[in-house]
Scaffold this motif. Sequence first.
Motif, PDB file in Angstrom:
ATOM      1  N   ALA A   1       4.614 -39.499  34.328  1.00  0.00           N
ATOM      2  CA  ALA A   1       3.576 -39.534  33.329  1.00  0.00           C
ATOM      3  C   ALA A   1       2.441 -38.591  33.724  1.00  0.00           C
ATOM      4  O   ALA A   1       1.848 -37.962  32.865  1.00  0.00           O
ATOM      5  CB  ALA A   1       3.070 -40.958  33.175  1.00  0.00           C
ATOM      6  N   ARG A   2       2.177 -38.494  35.032  1.00  0.00           N
ATOM      7  CA  ARG A   2       1.105 -37.610  35.467  1.00  0.00           C
ATOM      8  C   ARG A   2       1.444 -36.159  35.189  1.00  0.00           C
ATOM      9  O   ARG A   2       0.584 -35.380  34.784  1.00  0.00           O
ATOM     10  CB  ARG A   2       0.876 -37.781  36.967  1.00  0.00           C
ATOM     11  CG  ARG A   2      -0.478 -38.306  37.274  1.00  0.00           C
ATOM     12  CD  ARG A   2      -0.711 -38.325  38.743  1.00  0.00           C
ATOM     13  NE  ARG A   2      -0.584 -39.703  39.184  1.00  0.00           N
ATOM     14  CZ  ARG A   2      -0.509 -40.099  40.399  1.00  0.00           C
ATOM     15  NH1 ARG A   2      -0.512 -39.215  41.379  1.00  0.00           N
ATOM     16  NH2 ARG A   2      -0.433 -41.353  40.710  1.00  0.00           N
ATOM     17  N   GLY A   3       2.701 -35.800  35.386  1.00  0.00           N
ATOM     18  CA  GLY A   3       3.130 -34.425  35.153  1.00  0.00           C
ATOM     19  C   GLY A   3       3.014 -34.042  33.696  1.00  0.00           C
ATOM     20  O   GLY A   3       2.644 -32.911  33.359  1.00  0.00           O
ATOM     21  N   CYS A   4       3.318 -34.981  32.808  1.00  0.00           N
ATOM     22  CA  CYS A   4       3.212 -34.733  31.371  1.00  0.00           C
ATOM     23  C   CYS A   4       1.758 -34.512  30.967  1.00  0.00           C
ATOM     24  O   CYS A   4       1.440 -33.592  30.213  1.00  0.00           O
ATOM     25  CB  CYS A   4       3.824 -35.907  30.613  1.00  0.00           C
ATOM     26  SG  CYS A   4       3.783 -35.710  28.832  1.00  0.00           S
ATOM     27  N   ALA A   5       0.848 -35.341  31.457  1.00  0.00           N
ATOM     28  CA  ALA A   5      -0.570 -35.205  31.134  1.00  0.00           C
ATOM     29  C   ALA A   5      -1.128 -33.903  31.704  1.00  0.00           C
ATOM     30  O   ALA A   5      -1.924 -33.213  31.050  1.00  0.00           O
ATOM     31  CB  ALA A   5      -1.347 -36.395  31.675  1.00  0.00           C
ATOM     32  N   LEU A   6      -0.699 -33.552  32.902  1.00  0.00           N
ATOM     33  CA  LEU A   6      -1.154 -32.308  33.520  1.00  0.00           C
ATOM     34  C   LEU A   6      -0.663 -31.104  32.732  1.00  0.00           C
ATOM     35  O   LEU A   6      -1.415 -30.160  32.479  1.00  0.00           O
ATOM     36  CB  LEU A   6      -0.676 -32.237  34.970  1.00  0.00           C
ATOM     37  CG  LEU A   6      -1.131 -31.038  35.758  1.00  0.00           C
ATOM     38  CD1 LEU A   6      -2.648 -31.012  35.873  1.00  0.00           C
ATOM     39  CD2 LEU A   6      -0.505 -31.065  37.137  1.00  0.00           C
ATOM     40  N   GLN A   7       0.608 -31.119  32.310  1.00  0.00           N
ATOM     41  CA  GLN A   7       1.154 -30.013  31.528  1.00  0.00           C
ATOM     42  C   GLN A   7       0.433 -29.888  30.189  1.00  0.00           C
ATOM     43  O   GLN A   7       0.122 -28.785  29.742  1.00  0.00           O
ATOM     44  CB  GLN A   7       2.652 -30.222  31.302  1.00  0.00           C
ATOM     45  CG  GLN A   7       3.336 -29.079  30.591  1.00  0.00           C
ATOM     46  CD  GLN A   7       3.369 -27.810  31.414  1.00  0.00           C
ATOM     47  OE1 GLN A   7       3.368 -27.830  32.639  1.00  0.00           O
ATOM     48  NE2 GLN A   7       3.380 -26.675  30.741  1.00  0.00           N
ATOM     49  N   ALA A   8       0.127 -31.012  29.543  1.00  0.00           N
ATOM     50  CA  ALA A   8      -0.606 -30.986  28.275  1.00  0.00           C
ATOM     51  C   ALA A   8      -2.009 -30.416  28.472  1.00  0.00           C
ATOM     52  O   ALA A   8      -2.497 -29.638  27.635  1.00  0.00           O
ATOM     53  CB  ALA A   8      -0.682 -32.387  27.685  1.00  0.00           C
ATOM     54  N   ALA A   9      -2.664 -30.782  29.557  1.00  0.00           N
ATOM     55  CA  ALA A   9      -4.006 -30.259  29.831  1.00  0.00           C
ATOM     56  C   ALA A   9      -3.968 -28.760  30.101  1.00  0.00           C
ATOM     57  O   ALA A   9      -4.870 -28.024  29.686  1.00  0.00           O
ATOM     58  CB  ALA A   9      -4.622 -31.003  31.005  1.00  0.00           C
ATOM     59  N   MET A  10      -2.923 -28.284  30.792  1.00  0.00           N
ATOM     60  CA  MET A  10      -2.816 -26.850  31.066  1.00  0.00           C
ATOM     61  C   MET A  10      -2.583 -26.057  29.784  1.00  0.00           C
ATOM     62  O   MET A  10      -3.070 -24.937  29.639  1.00  0.00           O
ATOM     63  CB  MET A  10      -1.687 -26.575  32.066  1.00  0.00           C
ATOM     64  CG  MET A  10      -2.024 -26.994  33.476  1.00  0.00           C
ATOM     65  SD  MET A  10      -0.855 -26.469  34.747  1.00  0.00           S
ATOM     66  CE  MET A  10       0.698 -27.067  34.176  1.00  0.00           C
ATOM     67  N   ARG A  18      -6.447 -25.945  36.903  1.00  0.00           N
ATOM     68  CA  ARG A  18      -5.689 -24.954  37.659  1.00  0.00           C
ATOM     69  C   ARG A  18      -4.216 -25.066  37.298  1.00  0.00           C
ATOM     70  O   ARG A  18      -3.736 -26.130  36.944  1.00  0.00           O
ATOM     71  CB  ARG A  18      -5.837 -25.197  39.163  1.00  0.00           C
ATOM     72  CG  ARG A  18      -7.160 -24.772  39.692  1.00  0.00           C
ATOM     73  CD  ARG A  18      -7.083 -24.774  41.194  1.00  0.00           C
ATOM     74  NE  ARG A  18      -8.232 -25.520  41.690  1.00  0.00           N
ATOM     75  CZ  ARG A  18      -8.335 -26.031  42.876  1.00  0.00           C
ATOM     76  NH1 ARG A  18      -7.329 -25.944  43.714  1.00  0.00           N
ATOM     77  NH2 ARG A  18      -9.416 -26.660  43.247  1.00  0.00           N
ATOM     78  N   ASP A  19      -3.504 -23.957  37.418  1.00  0.00           N
ATOM     79  CA  ASP A  19      -2.064 -23.990  37.177  1.00  0.00           C
ATOM     80  C   ASP A  19      -1.371 -24.672  38.344  1.00  0.00           C
ATOM     81  O   ASP A  19      -1.676 -24.410  39.518  1.00  0.00           O
ATOM     82  CB  ASP A  19      -1.513 -22.570  37.008  1.00  0.00           C
ATOM     83  CG  ASP A  19      -1.876 -21.974  35.659  1.00  0.00           C
ATOM     84  OD1 ASP A  19      -2.158 -22.769  34.741  1.00  0.00           O
ATOM     85  OD2 ASP A  19      -1.862 -20.742  35.540  1.00  0.00           O
ATOM     86  N   PHE A  20      -0.475 -25.562  38.026  1.00  0.00           N
ATOM     87  CA  PHE A  20       0.322 -26.262  39.026  1.00  0.00           C
ATOM     88  C   PHE A  20       1.783 -26.047  38.711  1.00  0.00           C
ATOM     89  O   PHE A  20       2.159 -25.841  37.556  1.00  0.00           O
ATOM     90  CB  PHE A  20       0.031 -27.777  39.003  1.00  0.00           C
ATOM     91  CG  PHE A  20      -1.298 -28.141  39.565  1.00  0.00           C
ATOM     92  CD1 PHE A  20      -1.447 -28.357  40.923  1.00  0.00           C
ATOM     93  CD2 PHE A  20      -2.404 -28.281  38.742  1.00  0.00           C
ATOM     94  CE1 PHE A  20      -2.678 -28.704  41.450  1.00  0.00           C
ATOM     95  CE2 PHE A  20      -3.631 -28.632  39.253  1.00  0.00           C
ATOM     96  CZ  PHE A  20      -3.772 -28.842  40.607  1.00  0.00           C
TER      97      PHE A  20
END
Length: 89
Positions: A1-10, A18-20
């Motif tokens: 779930a964290r990866g999905c939220a991070l990708q949406a924010a990017m 920052r890009d991860f």
Amino acid sequence: ARGCALQAAMLSPLYKVRDFKVEDSSPFAINISWMGGASPHADGATQEEGDVSMGVDVESEWKTSTVFPAGSPMNVLKTLTFFRKNSFE
């Protein structure tokens, strides 16, 4: 779930992050076992550039080989080749 939220924010123009790089990996090893005996190869399995070759003979002995070790990345393909003197039953 964290990866999905991070990708949406990017991808969103409203947030600055920052890009991860997110990489999926398997926490467990993937093994293969087969019934066989001595093979023309030294240990019954050879690995060359990701391909695994399994030599199988007519003797009844269980062989096991690790195809993907624990922690290996997902979406990786390997080819398994079985050499047999008799047909599969």
